[in-house]
Design a protein around this motif. Structure first.
Motif, short mmCIF file in Angstrom:
data_model
loop_
_atom_site.label_atom_id
_atom_site.label_comp_id
_atom_site.label_asym_id
_atom_site.label_seq_id
_atom_site.Cartn_x
_atom_site.Cartn_y
_atom_site.Cartn_z
N ASP A 60 6.91 -22.87 19.30
CA ASP A 60 5.79 -22.21 18.62
C ASP A 60 6.22 -20.80 18.31
O ASP A 60 6.26 -19.94 19.19
N SER A 61 6.61 -20.56 17.06
CA SER A 61 7.13 -19.25 16.67
C SER A 61 6.12 -18.48 15.85
O SER A 61 5.59 -19.01 14.86
N PRO A 62 5.85 -17.23 16.23
CA PRO A 62 5.00 -16.39 15.37
C PRO A 62 5.77 -16.05 14.11
O PRO A 62 7.01 -15.95 14.12
N GLY A 63 5.04 -15.89 13.02
CA GLY A 63 5.73 -15.67 11.76
C GLY A 63 5.15 -14.53 10.96
O GLY A 63 4.94 -13.44 11.49
N ALA A 64 4.86 -14.79 9.70
CA ALA A 64 4.51 -13.75 8.73
C ALA A 64 3.24 -13.01 9.12
O ALA A 64 2.23 -13.61 9.46
N VAL A 65 3.32 -11.69 9.05
CA VAL A 65 2.16 -10.85 9.27
C VAL A 65 1.29 -10.91 8.02
O VAL A 65 1.77 -10.85 6.89
N GLY A 66 -0.02 -11.06 8.21
CA GLY A 66 -0.92 -11.11 7.08
C GLY A 66 -1.22 -12.51 6.60
O GLY A 66 -2.12 -12.72 5.79
N SER A 67 -0.49 -13.49 7.11
CA SER A 67 -0.77 -14.88 6.77
C SER A 67 -1.51 -15.53 7.92
O SER A 67 -1.26 -15.23 9.08
N SER A 68 -2.43 -16.42 7.58
CA SER A 68 -3.15 -17.16 8.62
C SER A 68 -2.72 -18.63 8.63
O SER A 68 -3.25 -19.42 9.40
N ASP A 69 -1.77 -18.99 7.77
CA ASP A 69 -1.36 -20.38 7.62
C ASP A 69 -0.52 -20.85 8.80
O ASP A 69 0.35 -20.12 9.30
N ILE A 70 -0.77 -22.08 9.21
CA ILE A 70 -0.04 -22.71 10.32
C ILE A 70 0.63 -23.97 9.78
O ILE A 70 0.01 -24.74 9.05
N VAL A 71 1.89 -24.17 10.13
CA VAL A 71 2.59 -25.40 9.76
C VAL A 71 3.07 -26.10 11.02
O VAL A 71 3.59 -25.47 11.94
N VAL A 72 2.84 -27.40 11.06
CA VAL A 72 3.27 -28.24 12.19
C VAL A 72 4.29 -29.24 11.65
O VAL A 72 4.02 -29.97 10.68
N LEU A 73 5.46 -29.27 12.28
CA LEU A 73 6.59 -30.08 11.82
C LEU A 73 6.73 -31.33 12.69
O LEU A 73 6.78 -31.23 13.92
N GLN A 80 8.87 -16.81 7.77
CA GLN A 80 8.64 -15.73 6.83
C GLN A 80 7.45 -16.02 5.90
O GLN A 80 6.98 -15.13 5.21
N ARG A 81 7.01 -17.26 5.90
CA ARG A 81 5.88 -17.65 5.04
C ARG A 81 4.61 -17.97 5.84
O ARG A 81 3.51 -17.70 5.38
N PHE A 82 4.77 -18.51 7.04
CA PHE A 82 3.63 -18.98 7.82
C PHE A 82 3.36 -18.06 9.02
O PHE A 82 4.27 -17.47 9.59
N HIS A 83 2.09 -18.01 9.38
CA HIS A 83 1.68 -17.22 10.55
C HIS A 83 2.24 -17.81 11.83
O HIS A 83 2.67 -17.07 12.74
N ARG A 84 2.24 -19.14 11.92
CA ARG A 84 2.84 -19.83 13.07
C ARG A 84 3.56 -21.08 12.60
O ARG A 84 3.06 -21.81 11.73
N VAL A 85 4.74 -21.31 13.19
CA VAL A 85 5.54 -22.51 12.91
C VAL A 85 5.68 -23.27 14.22
O VAL A 85 6.19 -22.73 15.21
#
Length: 331
Positions: A57-70, A90-95
Motif C-alpha cells: 500500500d503505497s501513498p502517491g500523488a498529493v492532491g489526488s483522491s484516486d485509489i487503484v487496486v491491482l 505519481q497519478r494515484f493517491h494510493r496504489v
C-alpha cells in the motif's frame, strides 16, 4: 542368468535413485533476490480467516483522491506490477496490490478449496483492514485477477453486503470468456489429473517453469533470467508449487459461473476498458477480441503492438501504462 542380472541392475538403479529423488523433493526454495526482498520489505501482512495475506500500500500523488487496486494473474504475484508501480504512485493517491492466497508471499494452505469467491472476499477484507471499504476504487487486473475483478463487480452491481464501490475496471489478457480461453497443456493436466497432479507439482522445477512461462511471452519481449528466477522464487515460497493444481480449479469455476461473471460485465455502468496483448496464445487474437467487442460493445479497448503477448504490463510497461492512464483520464 542375464534376466536375473538385469533385475539386479534395475534394483540397484532404483535404490540409487531413491535417495537422489528424496534430496530433489526437499530442495529448499531459492533465496530472495535483492529486488524481491525489497518488494517484500515494502509490504505488510494482514490476516484473513487465519491466513496471512501479503499486500503493498503505497501513498502517491498529493492532491489526488484516486485509489487503484491491482489484481495479479496465475501463477505469479503482485510483483507482476513492479515495472509500473512508481509511475502509478505519481497519478494515484494510493496504489494497493496483494498476493492472493496461494500466491507469492501469502500463505499457501493445503489441502484447501481455493476459489475466485474467496479471493474476492480477501480483496474486500484488505480494503476493510485499510479503512477503505466505503471509498470508490479503480480496479486494474490481469489474467486470474480479471476473474476476481468480475466477481467484485458482480457484488457491487447487486449491492452485496460489504461490497467494494468500484469507480472503474480495466481488464488485461484474462480468460473472461471460457469458450475462447485455451489453457496451456500442463495446466489442463494439473487441474484434471487427480493421480498425476500431486506427482507433477512435486517434480516441478525452475527450468520447466521458465520454459512454460516463456511460451506466453512474445519472442521480442522475453523475461530475463533474473525475472524468471524472481517469479519462480515467489512461487516456491511457502511451497506454492504444491498447490498449483488446487489453484487451477479457477478454470473450471469460470465455466461453471460464466453467466454470473460475463453478465456482470454486460450489465455494468462502471467505466470498462481492456488492454490487450494480441500475441497471447491463451486468449488468442482475433477470436478473443472479436467476441469481447461483440459482447461488450460499450467497453473501450487498447490493442498493444503485435508482438506483445500474455503479460503486457511486463512486456510493454510504458505502452500498458499509457493505455491505462488514458482510460483513467477519459472520465
Amino acid at each position: 542368468m542375464n534376466i536375473i542380472r538385469m533385475k539386479e541392475w534395475w534394483i540397484q538403479v532404483g535404490l540409487l535413485m531413491l535417495p537422489l529423488l528424496a534430496v530433489y523433493l526437499h530442495i529448499p526454495p531459492p533465496k530472495l533476490s535483492p529486488a524481491l526482498r525489497s518488494w517484500r520489505s515494502s509490504g505488510s501482512f494482514f490476516t484473513y480467516k487465519s491466513q496471512n495475506v501479503f499486500f503493498r500500500d503505497s501513498p502517491g500523488a498529493v492532491g489526488s483522491s484516486d485509489i487503484v487496486v491491482l489484481l495479479h494473474g496465475f501463477p505469479t504475484s503482485s510483483y507482476d506490477w513492479y515495472k509500473i508501480w512508481e509511475a502509478l504512485t505519481q497519478r494515484f493517491h494510493r496504489v494497493i496490490a496483494l498476493d492472493f492466497v496461494g500466491f507469492g508471499f501469502s500463505d499457501k494452505p493445503r489441502p484447501h478449496a481455493y476459489s475466485i469467491f474467496e479471493q474476492a472476499s480477501i480483496v474486500e477484507a484488505l480494503l476493510r483492514h485499510l479503512g477503505l471499504l466505503n471509498q470508490r476504487v479503480n480496479l486494474l487486473s490481469h489474467d486470474y485477477g480479471d476473474t476476481v475483478a468480475q466477481e467484485l463487480l458482480y457484488r457491487y452491481e447487486h449491492n452485496k453486503t460489504g461490497c467494494i464501490p468500484i469507480n472503474s475496471l480495466c481488464l488485461s489478457n484474462g480468460g473472461i470468456f471460457p469458450e475462447v480461453h485455451y489453457p496451456r497443456f500442463i495446466q489442463k493436466i494439473l487441474k484434471d489429473g487427480a493421480l498425476l497432479s500431486p506427482i507433477l507439482t512435486r517434480l516441478m522445477n525452475y527450468f520447466f517453469f521458465a520454459k512454460s512461462l516463456a511460451e506466453v511471452f512474445g519472442p521480442y519481449t522475453q523475461p530475463s533470467e533474473a525475472e524468471l528466477w524472481d517469479m519462480w522464487t515467489a512461487l516456491r515460497t511457502n511451497d506454492g508449487n504444491l498447490v498449483a493444481d488446487s489453484l487451477l480449479q479457477y478454470i473450471n469455476q469460470r465455466k461453471q459461473h460464466r453467466d454470473r461473471w460475463v453478465g456482470a460485465l454486460r450489465s455494468t455502468s462502471v467505466p470498462l476498458h481492456l488492454i490487450y496483448g494480441p500475441l497471447d496464445p491463451v486468449n488468442p487474437h482475433p477470436e478473443f477480441l472479436r467476441l469481447y467487442k461483440q459482447v461488450l460493445p460499450l467497453s473501450t479497448v487498447t490493442v498493444l503492438d503485435d508482438h506483445i503477448s500474455h503479460y503486457p504490463q511486463l512486456e510493454d510497461p510504458q505502452g500498458f501504462l499509457n493505455a491505462y492512464l488514458n482510460f483513467i483520464n477519459s472520465f
